[in-house]
Design a protein around this motif. Structure first.
Motif, PDB file in Angstrom:
ATOM      1  N   TYR A  57       0.626  -1.206  -0.225  1.00  0.00           N
ATOM      2  CA  TYR A  57      -0.364  -0.157  -0.101  1.00  0.00           C
ATOM      3  C   TYR A  57       0.499   1.207  -0.140  1.00  0.00           C
ATOM      4  CZ  TYR A  57      -3.160   3.897   2.170  1.00  0.00           C
ATOM      5  OH  TYR A  57      -3.866   4.699   2.073  1.00  0.00           O
ATOM      6  N   GLN A  58       1.778   1.049   0.701  1.00  0.00           N
ATOM      7  CA  GLN A  58       2.676   2.506   1.174  1.00  0.00           C
ATOM      8  C   GLN A  58       3.588   2.703   0.067  1.00  0.00           C
ATOM      9  OE1 GLN A  58       5.552   1.298   4.273  1.00  0.00           O
ATOM     10  NE2 GLN A  58       3.617   2.393   5.769  1.00  0.00           N
TER      11      GLN A  58
ATOM     12  N   GLY B 211      -2.199   6.023  -3.869  1.00  0.00           N
ATOM     13  CA  GLY B 211      -2.786   6.798  -4.472  1.00  0.00           C
ATOM     14  C   GLY B 211      -3.940   6.201  -5.372  1.00  0.00           C
ATOM     15  N   ASN B 212      -4.092   5.125  -5.652  1.00  0.00           N
ATOM     16  CA  ASN B 212      -5.547   4.617  -6.397  1.00  0.00           C
ATOM     17  C   ASN B 212      -6.390   3.557  -5.206  1.00  0.00           C
ATOM     18  OD1 ASN B 212      -3.878   4.666  -8.641  1.00  0.00           O
ATOM     19  ND2 ASN B 212      -2.717   3.311  -7.852  1.00  0.00           N
ATOM     20  N   LEU B 213      -6.658   3.174  -4.264  1.00  0.00           N
ATOM     21  CA  LEU B 213      -7.404   2.688  -3.045  1.00  0.00           C
ATOM     22  C   LEU B 213      -8.971   2.820  -4.421  1.00  0.00           C
ATOM     23  CD1 LEU B 213      -7.555   1.037  -0.767  1.00  0.00           C
ATOM     24  CD2 LEU B 213      -7.145   3.246   0.227  1.00  0.00           C
ATOM     25  N   ALA B 214      -9.503   4.050  -4.353  1.00  0.00           N
ATOM     26  CA  ALA B 214     -10.546   4.241  -4.618  1.00  0.00           C
ATOM     27  C   ALA B 214     -11.025   3.245  -6.443  1.00  0.00           C
ATOM     28  CB  ALA B 214     -11.151   5.796  -5.163  1.00  0.00           C
ATOM     29  N   ALA B 215     -10.101   3.359  -6.867  1.00  0.00           N
ATOM     30  CA  ALA B 215     -10.432   2.834  -8.043  1.00  0.00           C
ATOM     31  C   ALA B 215     -10.035   0.836  -7.800  1.00  0.00           C
ATOM     32  CB  ALA B 215      -9.118   2.630  -8.786  1.00  0.00           C
TER      33      ALA B 215
ATOM     34  N   TRP C 171      -9.366  -4.986  -9.254  1.00  0.00           N
ATOM     35  CA  TRP C 171      -9.828  -3.486 -10.016  1.00  0.00           C
ATOM     36  C   TRP C 171     -10.545  -2.753  -9.740  1.00  0.00           C
ATOM     37  CZ3 TRP C 171      -5.806   0.412  -8.986  1.00  0.00           C
ATOM     38  CH2 TRP C 171      -4.093   0.039  -8.688  1.00  0.00           C
ATOM     39  N   ARG C 172     -11.473  -2.188 -10.054  1.00  0.00           N
ATOM     40  CA  ARG C 172     -13.054  -1.534 -10.707  1.00  0.00           C
ATOM     41  C   ARG C 172     -13.626  -1.064 -11.530  1.00  0.00           C
ATOM     42  NH1 ARG C 172     -16.070  -0.948  -5.502  1.00  0.00           N
ATOM     43  NH2 ARG C 172     -14.522  -0.492  -3.836  1.00  0.00           N
ATOM     44  N   GLN C 173     -13.897  -1.526 -12.231  1.00  0.00           N
ATOM     45  CA  GLN C 173     -14.478  -1.610 -13.677  1.00  0.00           C
ATOM     46  C   GLN C 173     -15.245   0.287 -13.980  1.00  0.00           C
ATOM     47  OE1 GLN C 173     -17.490  -3.790 -15.293  1.00  0.00           O
ATOM     48  NE2 GLN C 173     -16.221  -6.054 -14.857  1.00  0.00           N
ATOM     49  N   GLN C 174     -14.346   0.167 -15.011  1.00  0.00           N
ATOM     50  CA  GLN C 174     -14.575   2.006 -15.443  1.00  0.00           C
ATOM     51  C   GLN C 174     -15.369   2.033 -16.228  1.00  0.00           C
ATOM     52  OE1 GLN C 174     -10.311   4.158 -16.293  1.00  0.00           O
ATOM     53  NE2 GLN C 174      -9.353   3.530 -13.639  1.00  0.00           N
TER      54      GLN C 174
END
Length: 255
Positions: free
Chosen positions: A225-226, A231-235, A251-254
Motif C-alpha cells: 500500500y505504501q 494513490g489508487n485505493l478508490a479504484a 480493480w473496479r471497472q471504469q
C-alpha cells in the motif's frame, strides 16, 4: 453442809439458748436466676419488636445509572417479586443475579435504603462492535444478544462463530491499529466457519486474508500500500492475500 441443786424440769426453756426457727426459702440464691430470666424475656421482646420494625415491607425501588437501552420499568418488574421478603430478609444477591440476566446490563449494585427502599445502580453494556445480525460485543469481546435487536449507529461489523468472539475482537484491534497507522479504517472484520479471515475497509475494499499468518499478511499489505496502492485505493475493488509471498489486486471497472 450439803447444797442441793434444783432439778431441771422437762420442757423448761434454758435462758440464753437460740429459739427454734422454721426453714426459710432460699430467695437470695434464686435472685441471679430470676434476673437472667427477666433479662432474656426483655431481650426477646426487644428482638421481636426490632424485627417487626426493621422487617417492614419495601414499597420503593430507585433505579439509577446512565441508561439508554435498559428500561427502568422492566428493572422494577424484575425486582417486584423479592420485595415482600421485607427490609432485612430481602435477598440482595438474588436480585443482582436476576438483573444481571437482562441483555443490556453489564454490572449491578443493590443496597437497602432505610426505611423502605431498595436502591439499584446499573452500569449498562457499552457496545463497541456489532456481532453479525444477532448481537453486540462489549469492550471485553463478550457477546450479548438483546431482544429485540436495536440499531447502534457507527459500530464496525464483526462476525464469526459465537465461541470465537474474543479472538475476533483481539485480532480486529491488532489489524485496526496497524491500518490506522496508514490512515485506513476497518468497517467489517469476519471469521468464517472454516477459519478464513475477511476484512473490509471503510473505502469498500475487501481484503481476503485466508486462514493463517494474519498479521504477516497484513504487514505485507501495508508495505505494498505504501509503495503502489495509496494513490489508487478508490479504484480497487478487492485484494486477495491468500498467497504465501504476494497478493492479487482486483480493480473496479471504469465507466
Amino acid at each position: 453442809m450439803q447444797i442441793l441443786k434444783p432439778k431441771k424440769q422437762r420442757g423448761a426453756v434454758i435462758k440464753g439458748a437460740p429459739k427454734p426457727s422454721r426453714a426459710s426459702f432460699p430467695w437470695r440464691r434464686l435472685q441471679p436466676l430470676v434476673f437472667v430470666v427477666l433479662l432474656l424475656l426483655s431481650l426477646g421482646g426487644l428482638y421481636q419488636g426490632g424485627v417487626h420494625v426493621l422487617n417492614q415491607p419495601i414499597d420503593k425501588v430507585a433505579v439509577a445509572g446512565e441508561l439508554r437501552y435498559v428500561n427502568k420499568e422492566a428493572v422494577i418488574a424484575e425486582v417486584s417479586p423479592f420485595l415482600q421478603q421485607g427490609f432485612v430478609r430481602i435477598d440482595m444477591a438474588a436480585i443482582r443475579k436476576q438483573l444481571q440476566q437482562l441483555p443490556w446490563v453489564y454490572e449491578v449494585r443493590v443496597r437497602r435504603q432505610w426505611p423502605n427502599e431498595v436502591a439499584i445502580t446499573i452500569v449498562e453494556q457499552q457496545a463497541i462492535a456489532q456481532w453479525g445480525q444477532r448481537g453486540f460485543l462489549n469492550h471485553r469481546g463478550e457477546l450479548f444478544k438483546p431482544k429485540p435487536m436495536v440499531k447502534v449507529p457507527g459500530l464496525p461489523l464483526l462476525a464469526g462463530p459465537d465461541e470465537s468472539s474474543k479472538t475476533v475482537m483481539a485480532n480486529y484491534r491488532a489489524v485496526g491499529e496497524l491500518l490506522r497507522s496508514q490512515g485506513l479504517e476497518l468497517s467489517s472484520f469476519q471469521l468464517s466457519a472454516r477459519g478464513s479471515w475477511l476484512a473490509i475497509l471503510k473505502e469498500g475494499v475487501s481484503l481476503s486474508i485466508g486462514r493463517d499468518q494474519l498479521m504477516e499478511k497484513m504487514q505485507r499489505f501495508v508495505y505494498v500500500y505504501q509503495k503502489t496502492l495509496a494513490g489508487n485505493l478508490a479504484a480497487i475493488k478487492s485484494i486477495d492475500m491468500r498467497y504465501s509471498n504476494g497478493l492479487a489486486v482486483s480493480w473496479r471497472q471504469q465507466t
